[in-house]
Design a protein around this motif. Structure first.
Motif, PDB file in Angstrom:
ATOM      1  N   GLY A   1       0.780  -1.226   0.000  1.00  0.00           N
ATOM      2  CA  GLY A   1       0.000   0.000   0.000  1.00  0.00           C
ATOM      3  C   GLY A   1       0.814   1.279   0.000  1.00  0.00           C
ATOM      4  N   PHE A   2       2.138   1.184  -0.119  1.00  0.00           N
ATOM      5  CA  PHE A   2       3.000   2.361  -0.156  1.00  0.00           C
ATOM      6  C   PHE A   2       3.041   2.929  -1.573  1.00  0.00           C
ATOM      7  CE2 PHE A   2       4.647   0.117   3.561  1.00  0.00           C
ATOM      8  CZ  PHE A   2       4.796   1.143   4.477  1.00  0.00           C
ATOM      9  N   ALA A   3       3.086   4.241  -1.679  1.00  0.00           N
ATOM     10  CA  ALA A   3       3.192   4.902  -2.979  1.00  0.00           C
ATOM     11  C   ALA A   3       4.559   4.621  -3.596  1.00  0.00           C
ATOM     12  CB  ALA A   3       2.988   6.404  -2.820  1.00  0.00           C
ATOM     13  N   VAL A   4       4.565   4.332  -4.879  1.00  0.00           N
ATOM     14  CA  VAL A   4       5.802   4.141  -5.622  1.00  0.00           C
ATOM     15  C   VAL A   4       6.142   5.486  -6.251  1.00  0.00           C
ATOM     16  CG1 VAL A   4       6.911   2.925  -7.534  1.00  0.00           C
ATOM     17  CG2 VAL A   4       5.281   1.710  -6.058  1.00  0.00           C
TER      18      VAL A   4
ATOM     19  N   LEU B   1      14.244  -4.390  -2.033  1.00  0.00           N
ATOM     20  CA  LEU B   1      13.713  -5.655  -1.536  1.00  0.00           C
ATOM     21  C   LEU B   1      13.223  -5.420  -0.126  1.00  0.00           C
ATOM     22  CD1 LEU B   1      16.075  -6.821   0.525  1.00  0.00           C
ATOM     23  CD2 LEU B   1      17.172  -7.282  -1.650  1.00  0.00           C
ATOM     24  N   ILE B   2      12.404  -6.310   0.338  1.00  0.00           N
ATOM     25  CA  ILE B   2      11.845  -6.227   1.678  1.00  0.00           C
ATOM     26  C   ILE B   2      12.294  -7.483   2.419  1.00  0.00           C
ATOM     27  CG2 ILE B   2       9.735  -6.001   3.042  1.00  0.00           C
ATOM     28  CD1 ILE B   2      10.124  -3.655   1.094  1.00  0.00           C
TER      29      ILE B   2
ATOM     30  N   VAL C   1       7.801  -1.982   7.001  1.00  0.00           N
ATOM     31  CA  VAL C   1       6.528  -2.473   6.477  1.00  0.00           C
ATOM     32  C   VAL C   1       5.903  -3.381   7.530  1.00  0.00           C
ATOM     33  CG1 VAL C   1       5.411  -3.754   4.623  1.00  0.00           C
ATOM     34  CG2 VAL C   1       7.478  -2.407   4.132  1.00  0.00           C
ATOM     35  N   PRO C   2       4.801  -2.938   8.148  1.00  0.00           N
ATOM     36  CA  PRO C   2       4.154  -3.788   9.153  1.00  0.00           C
ATOM     37  C   PRO C   2       3.559  -5.041   8.505  1.00  0.00           C
ATOM     38  CG  PRO C   2       2.937  -1.729   8.854  1.00  0.00           C
ATOM     39  CD  PRO C   2       4.121  -1.678   7.949  1.00  0.00           C
TER      40      PRO C   2
ATOM     41  N   GLU D   1       5.234  -7.337  14.296  1.00  0.00           N
ATOM     42  CA  GLU D   1       6.405  -7.650  13.485  1.00  0.00           C
ATOM     43  C   GLU D   1       6.403  -6.769  12.247  1.00  0.00           C
ATOM     44  OE1 GLU D   1       7.179 -11.779  12.640  1.00  0.00           O
ATOM     45  OE2 GLU D   1       6.208 -12.402  14.491  1.00  0.00           O
ATOM     46  N   SER D   2       7.588  -6.563  11.687  1.00  0.00           N
ATOM     47  CA  SER D   2       7.662  -5.780  10.460  1.00  0.00           C
ATOM     48  C   SER D   2       8.809  -6.261   9.592  1.00  0.00           C
ATOM     49  CB  SER D   2       7.809  -4.292  10.767  1.00  0.00           C
ATOM     50  OG  SER D   2       9.007  -4.036  11.461  1.00  0.00           O
TER      51      SER D   2
END
Length: 181
Positions: A92-95, A138-139, A163-164, A171-172
């Motif tokens: 849901g984060f803006a790119v 990457l996450i 990022v939750p 946790e994230s």
């Protein structure tokens, strides 16, 4: 190393499925993947066919890269997603800029430490640069120290974005980025 590093072909979905299921059985899978083995193993063949076709050789938005051993076994993989500015990512984060997003990183345990992951990452990053990415990201789970150490070793740095994880309250995951030289 005598591995062939290449993009998958659309008709190779059975091998894509087998490698993904192997990845999801790895002991670190709960920290590395948002999908479980139990979820993936019941997916119909049509899911795997479509997934493979989307990331196959020649695709412009997604590329799945594999490492093939001399005996034909697939021993590693990484997928690159191209994210366009003005869209939102899976969390849901803006790119804000065109970027490559590395996902699905997996190397079979017996191949780890051989340098294979470095080669896979080189191929993935080069594909992203060739497709106009301004950065690659990457996450990674906050508790996945082994992966974080590797990502730093190959030039990725934490961006400060957390990022939750809705499926694991409290946790994230952390975003790591590699800027284009």
């Amino acid at each position: 190393m005598n591995y062939v590093i290449r993009s998958v072909r659309a008709d190779e979905w059975p091998a894509v499925k087998e490698l993904r299921l192997a990845a999801l059985r790895d002991p670190v899978a709960p920290l590395a993947f948002l999908e479980t083995y139990e979820e993936a193993v019941v997916r119909p063949d049509s899911f795997w066919e479509e997934r493979t076709a989307r990331g196959a050789e020649g695709a412009d938005e997604v590329q799945t890269i594999i490492a093939e051993a001399p005996d034909g076994r697939w021993v590693g993989t990484v997928t690159v997603l191209l994210e366009e500015p003005g869209t939102t990512d899976w969390a849901g984060f803006a790119v804000e800029r065109k970027q490559g997003h590395l996902v699905g990183v997996f190397v079979r345990p017996e191949e780890r430490g051989s340098g294979l992951t470095d080669v896979l990452f080189d191929a993935a990053v080069e594909w992203a640069w060739a497709h106009g990415a301004e950065r690659v990201r990457l996450i990674v789970h906050e508790d996945n120290g082994r992966a974080q150490r590797f990502y730093r070793k190959v030039g990725f740095e934490p961006s400060g974005v957390r990022v939750p994880l809705p499926q694991a309250p409290g946790e994230s995951e952390l975003e790591f980025v590699l800027a284009r030289d």
